[in-house]
Scaffold this motif. Structure first.
Motif, PDB file in Angstrom:
ATOM      1  N   MET A   1       0.853  -1.171   0.000  1.00  0.00           N
ATOM      2  CA  MET A   1       0.000   0.000   0.000  1.00  0.00           C
ATOM      3  C   MET A   1       0.897   1.231   0.000  1.00  0.00           C
ATOM      4  O   MET A   1       1.779   1.373   0.838  1.00  0.00           O
ATOM      5  CB  MET A   1      -0.901  -0.015   1.242  1.00  0.00           C
ATOM      6  N   GLY A   2       0.659   2.110  -0.932  1.00  0.00           N
ATOM      7  CA  GLY A   2       1.444   3.336  -1.033  1.00  0.00           C
ATOM      8  C   GLY A   2       0.928   4.413  -0.101  1.00  0.00           C
ATOM      9  O   GLY A   2      -0.108   4.256   0.558  1.00  0.00           O
ATOM     10  N   GLY A  11     -17.098  -0.167   5.282  1.00  0.00           N
ATOM     11  CA  GLY A  11     -17.684   1.157   5.178  1.00  0.00           C
ATOM     12  C   GLY A  11     -16.812   2.291   5.678  1.00  0.00           C
ATOM     13  O   GLY A  11     -17.211   3.449   5.637  1.00  0.00           O
ATOM     14  N   VAL A  12     -15.606   1.998   6.147  1.00  0.00           N
ATOM     15  CA  VAL A  12     -14.698   3.028   6.658  1.00  0.00           C
ATOM     16  C   VAL A  12     -13.449   3.029   5.790  1.00  0.00           C
ATOM     17  O   VAL A  12     -12.868   1.972   5.521  1.00  0.00           O
ATOM     18  CB  VAL A  12     -14.321   2.745   8.137  1.00  0.00           C
ATOM     19  N   ARG A  13     -13.036   4.213   5.345  1.00  0.00           N
ATOM     20  CA  ARG A  13     -11.835   4.320   4.521  1.00  0.00           C
ATOM     21  C   ARG A  13     -10.592   4.289   5.404  1.00  0.00           C
ATOM     22  O   ARG A  13     -10.526   4.967   6.423  1.00  0.00           O
ATOM     23  CB  ARG A  13     -11.857   5.611   3.713  1.00  0.00           C
ATOM     24  N   LEU A  14      -9.620   3.499   4.971  1.00  0.00           N
ATOM     25  CA  LEU A  14      -8.369   3.361   5.703  1.00  0.00           C
ATOM     26  C   LEU A  14      -7.210   3.705   4.780  1.00  0.00           C
ATOM     27  O   LEU A  14      -7.238   3.398   3.589  1.00  0.00           O
ATOM     28  CB  LEU A  14      -8.204   1.924   6.202  1.00  0.00           C
ATOM     29  N   ASN A  15      -6.195   4.356   5.330  1.00  0.00           N
ATOM     30  CA  ASN A  15      -4.961   4.587   4.593  1.00  0.00           C
ATOM     31  C   ASN A  15      -3.813   4.041   5.426  1.00  0.00           C
ATOM     32  O   ASN A  15      -4.025   3.333   6.403  1.00  0.00           O
ATOM     33  CB  ASN A  15      -4.784   6.070   4.253  1.00  0.00           C
ATOM     34  N   TRP A  16      -2.595   4.371   5.094  1.00  0.00           N
ATOM     35  CA  TRP A  16      -1.445   3.803   5.793  1.00  0.00           C
ATOM     36  C   TRP A  16      -1.353   4.257   7.244  1.00  0.00           C
ATOM     37  O   TRP A  16      -0.738   3.589   8.065  1.00  0.00           O
ATOM     38  CB  TRP A  16      -0.151   4.128   5.050  1.00  0.00           C
ATOM     39  N   LYS A  17      -2.008   5.362   7.595  1.00  0.00           N
ATOM     40  CA  LYS A  17      -1.992   5.839   8.982  1.00  0.00           C
ATOM     41  C   LYS A  17      -3.091   5.207   9.835  1.00  0.00           C
ATOM     42  O   LYS A  17      -2.997   5.166  11.040  1.00  0.00           O
ATOM     43  CB  LYS A  17      -2.209   7.353   9.033  1.00  0.00           C
TER      44      LYS A  17
END
Length: 144
Positions: A1-2, A11-17
């Protein structure tokens, strides 16, 4: 994952943090516009907001990041749409919109209140569990 990639999980957006901010106000605006353009009676539109729109948003707002001012703005959007559909005057009290149907209101839940309550309930349930990892995190001071 960049660093710019996002994943939607339950239903929840996740990023690297971790949890990524979601455009809740835009999502609500689009939903209200869809309901507004539907060929329904005003009371049917209010029922859709009460029984489908608010519960759909409640999950992502409870689990995701939602600032207090965002919730206030979303409440204003909902009230403005309802006043427009039912052709209520602008000085209609907020209590009429948010009070239960049994008490003579429209029964539209206040997002600011229900999201705070739901987050509090989730934290209470989490703290009530006496699992080893929970006790270790309390000893370290991770949650409190």
């Amino acid at each position: 994952m960049g660093p710019t990639d996002q994943v939607k999980y339950l239903g929840v957006r996740l990023n690297w943090k971790g949890r990524a901010p979601m455009p809740h106000k835009k999502i609500l605006h689009d939903m209200i516009q869809e309901v507004s353009h539907a060929p329904l009676k005003p009371q049917q539109k209010v029922e859709i907001v009460r029984n489908y729109l608010i519960p759909k948003l409640k999950y992502s707002l409870t689990l995701g990041e939602a600032h207090c001012n965002t919730l206030k703005a979303m409440d204003q959007q909902v009230r403005q749409a309802i006043r427009g559909w039912l052709r209520l005057p602008k000085d209609t009290s907020i209590g009429f919109i948010h009070s239960t149907v049994k008490d003579g209101g429209l029964g539209i839940p206040c997002l600011l209140t229900i999201i705070r309550v739901e987050k509090g309930k989730r934290l209470e349930r989490l703290l009530a569990k006496e699992t080893p990892w929970m006790m270790a995190s309390l000893d370290v001071g991770g949650l409190i």
